[in-house]
Scaffold this motif. Structure first.
Motif, PDB file in Angstrom:
ATOM      1  N   GLU A   7      21.786 -31.348  73.317  1.00  0.00           N
ATOM      2  CA  GLU A   7      22.234 -30.809  74.603  1.00  0.00           C
ATOM      3  C   GLU A   7      23.089 -29.560  74.421  1.00  0.00           C
ATOM      4  N   SER A   8      24.011 -29.587  73.454  1.00  0.00           N
ATOM      5  CA  SER A   8      24.880 -28.415  73.277  1.00  0.00           C
ATOM      6  C   SER A   8      24.114 -27.233  72.677  1.00  0.00           C
ATOM      7  N   ALA A   9      23.100 -27.500  71.853  1.00  0.00           N
ATOM      8  CA  ALA A   9      22.277 -26.418  71.311  1.00  0.00           C
ATOM      9  C   ALA A   9      21.457 -25.756  72.422  1.00  0.00           C
ATOM     10  N   VAL A  10      20.874 -26.565  73.312  1.00  0.00           N
ATOM     11  CA  VAL A  10      20.127 -26.022  74.451  1.00  0.00           C
ATOM     12  C   VAL A  10      21.052 -25.168  75.317  1.00  0.00           C
ATOM     13  N   GLU A  11      22.264 -25.655  75.556  1.00  0.00           N
ATOM     14  CA  GLU A  11      23.237 -24.904  76.352  1.00  0.00           C
ATOM     15  C   GLU A  11      23.595 -23.574  75.670  1.00  0.00           C
ATOM     16  N   LYS A  12      23.807 -23.605  74.360  1.00  0.00           N
ATOM     17  CA  LYS A  12      24.166 -22.392  73.620  1.00  0.00           C
ATOM     18  C   LYS A  12      23.043 -21.361  73.707  1.00  0.00           C
ATOM     19  N   VAL A  13      21.805 -21.819  73.610  1.00  0.00           N
ATOM     20  CA  VAL A  13      20.654 -20.918  73.700  1.00  0.00           C
ATOM     21  C   VAL A  13      20.586 -20.275  75.077  1.00  0.00           C
ATOM     22  N   ARG A  14      20.784 -21.081  76.121  1.00  0.00           N
ATOM     23  CA  ARG A  14      20.724 -20.522  77.487  1.00  0.00           C
ATOM     24  C   ARG A  14      21.864 -19.536  77.721  1.00  0.00           C
ATOM     25  N   LEU A  15      23.051 -19.830  77.214  1.00  0.00           N
ATOM     26  CA  LEU A  15      24.163 -18.891  77.365  1.00  0.00           C
ATOM     27  C   LEU A  15      23.866 -17.565  76.668  1.00  0.00           C
ATOM     28  N   ALA A  16      23.234 -17.638  75.507  1.00  0.00           N
ATOM     29  CA  ALA A  16      22.856 -16.405  74.802  1.00  0.00           C
ATOM     30  C   ALA A  16      21.809 -15.635  75.609  1.00  0.00           C
ATOM     31  N   GLU A  17      20.812 -16.339  76.124  1.00  0.00           N
ATOM     32  CA  GLU A  17      19.795 -15.688  76.955  1.00  0.00           C
ATOM     33  C   GLU A  17      20.442 -14.996  78.150  1.00  0.00           C
ATOM     34  N   ASP A  18      21.334 -15.709  78.831  1.00  0.00           N
ATOM     35  CA  ASP A  18      22.004 -15.129  80.003  1.00  0.00           C
ATOM     36  C   ASP A  18      22.781 -13.867  79.634  1.00  0.00           C
ATOM     37  N   GLY A  19      23.476 -13.923  78.501  1.00  0.00           N
ATOM     38  CA  GLY A  19      24.237 -12.749  78.069  1.00  0.00           C
ATOM     39  C   GLY A  19      23.327 -11.559  77.823  1.00  0.00           C
ATOM     40  N   TRP A  20      22.257 -11.764  77.070  1.00  0.00           N
ATOM     41  CA  TRP A  20      21.344 -10.658  76.759  1.00  0.00           C
ATOM     42  C   TRP A  20      20.665 -10.138  78.021  1.00  0.00           C
ATOM     43  N   ASN A  21      20.349 -11.013  78.970  1.00  0.00           N
ATOM     44  CA  ASN A  21      19.726 -10.543  80.217  1.00  0.00           C
ATOM     45  C   ASN A  21      20.693  -9.747  81.090  1.00  0.00           C
ATOM     46  N   SER A  22      21.983  -9.816  80.800  1.00  0.00           N
ATOM     47  CA  SER A  22      22.937  -8.957  81.519  1.00  0.00           C
ATOM     48  C   SER A  22      22.770  -7.498  81.111  1.00  0.00           C
ATOM     49  N   ARG A  23      22.222  -7.273  79.918  1.00  0.00           N
ATOM     50  CA  ARG A  23      22.060  -5.942  79.333  1.00  0.00           C
ATOM     51  C   ARG A  23      23.391  -5.193  79.298  1.00  0.00           C
ATOM     52  N   ASP A  24      24.464  -5.938  79.058  1.00  0.00           N
ATOM     53  CA  ASP A  24      25.811  -5.372  78.937  1.00  0.00           C
ATOM     54  C   ASP A  24      26.242  -5.517  77.478  1.00  0.00           C
ATOM     55  N   PRO A  25      26.102  -4.461  76.669  1.00  0.00           N
ATOM     56  CA  PRO A  25      26.386  -4.570  75.240  1.00  0.00           C
ATOM     57  C   PRO A  25      27.786  -5.083  74.915  1.00  0.00           C
ATOM     58  N   ALA A  26      28.795  -4.645  75.647  1.00  0.00           N
ATOM     59  CA  ALA A  26      30.170  -5.083  75.364  1.00  0.00           C
ATOM     60  C   ALA A  26      30.329  -6.572  75.640  1.00  0.00           C
ATOM     61  N   ARG A  27      29.734  -7.052  76.712  1.00  0.00           N
ATOM     62  CA  ARG A  27      29.787  -8.481  77.042  1.00  0.00           C
ATOM     63  C   ARG A  27      29.071  -9.301  75.973  1.00  0.00           C
ATOM     64  N   VAL A  28      27.881  -8.860  75.589  1.00  0.00           N
ATOM     65  CA  VAL A  28      27.104  -9.590  74.589  1.00  0.00           C
ATOM     66  C   VAL A  28      27.856  -9.650  73.268  1.00  0.00           C
ATOM     67  N   ALA A  29      28.461  -8.545  72.852  1.00  0.00           N
ATOM     68  CA  ALA A  29      29.146  -8.471  71.558  1.00  0.00           C
ATOM     69  C   ALA A  29      30.292  -9.472  71.443  1.00  0.00           C
ATOM     70  N   LEU A  30      30.883  -9.873  72.551  1.00  0.00           N
ATOM     71  CA  LEU A  30      32.005 -10.822  72.507  1.00  0.00           C
ATOM     72  C   LEU A  30      31.584 -12.219  72.073  1.00  0.00           C
ATOM     73  N   ALA A  31      30.295 -12.501  72.052  1.00  0.00           N
ATOM     74  CA  ALA A  31      29.808 -13.804  71.594  1.00  0.00           C
ATOM     75  C   ALA A  31      29.693 -13.867  70.076  1.00  0.00           C
ATOM     76  N   TYR A  32      29.980 -12.758  69.394  1.00  0.00           N
ATOM     77  CA  TYR A  32      29.824 -12.655  67.945  1.00  0.00           C
ATOM     78  C   TYR A  32      31.185 -12.454  67.283  1.00  0.00           C
TER      79      TYR A  32
END
Length: 157
Positions: free
Chosen positions: A15-40
């Protein structure tokens, strides 16, 4: 400055892996590089195709250039496998270039996380398939994929 934690945290359950994948997808679909970079992590290491990227500043620069080239980008990620602090995903995204040529890019990623839920390693293999505009499948408005939109398995990808 202390980095924010990014739940869910390892070790991952299904369940937590599925959630992590969806959160990553949502971040990348924002197409906001600064927002995405904060996940790393600040020193995150990437291999994206044949390009090697290290650190958040480089991630922001990489993603900024990517989304200047890959227009109307829409991404779907799907969990492939997980264990401990690692997740493997498969994904596809659709985009077009500045000449209006459409592509569907398919790939796999291997992710490794630190204890605070930040991704410290990302290895991506990606292949681009030219498609006709009428063959597109990812047709939601730009941004987050709606919950009721089909995923990769539903499309047979």
């Amino acid at each position: 400055m202390i980095d924010a934690e990014r739940p869910p945290f390892p070790p991952f359950t299904f369940e937590s892996a599925v959630e992590k994948v969806r959160l990553a997808e949502d971040g990348w679909n924002s197409r906001d590089p600064a927002r995405v970079a904060l996940a790393y992590t600040r020193d995150s290491q990437w291999r994206n195709r044949a390009e090697f990227v290290t650190g958040r500043d480089a991630i922001v620069a990489f993603l900024s250039a990517k989304w200047r080239r890959e227009l109307d980008y829409r991404l779907i990620k799907e969990l492939w496998a997980f264990g401990g602090n690692r997740i493997a995903v498969r994904f596809a995204y659709e985009w077009h270039d500045d000449s209006g040529n459409w592509f569907r890019s398919f790939g796999n990623e291997n992710w490794e996380f630190d204890d605070s839920g930040l991704m410290r390693k990302r290895h991506a293999c990606i292949n681009d398939l030219p498609i006709k505009a009428e063959d597109r499948r990812f047709l939601w408005p730009l941004g987050r994929r709606p919950n009721d939109h089909p995923g990769l398995s539903e499309f047979g990808f």
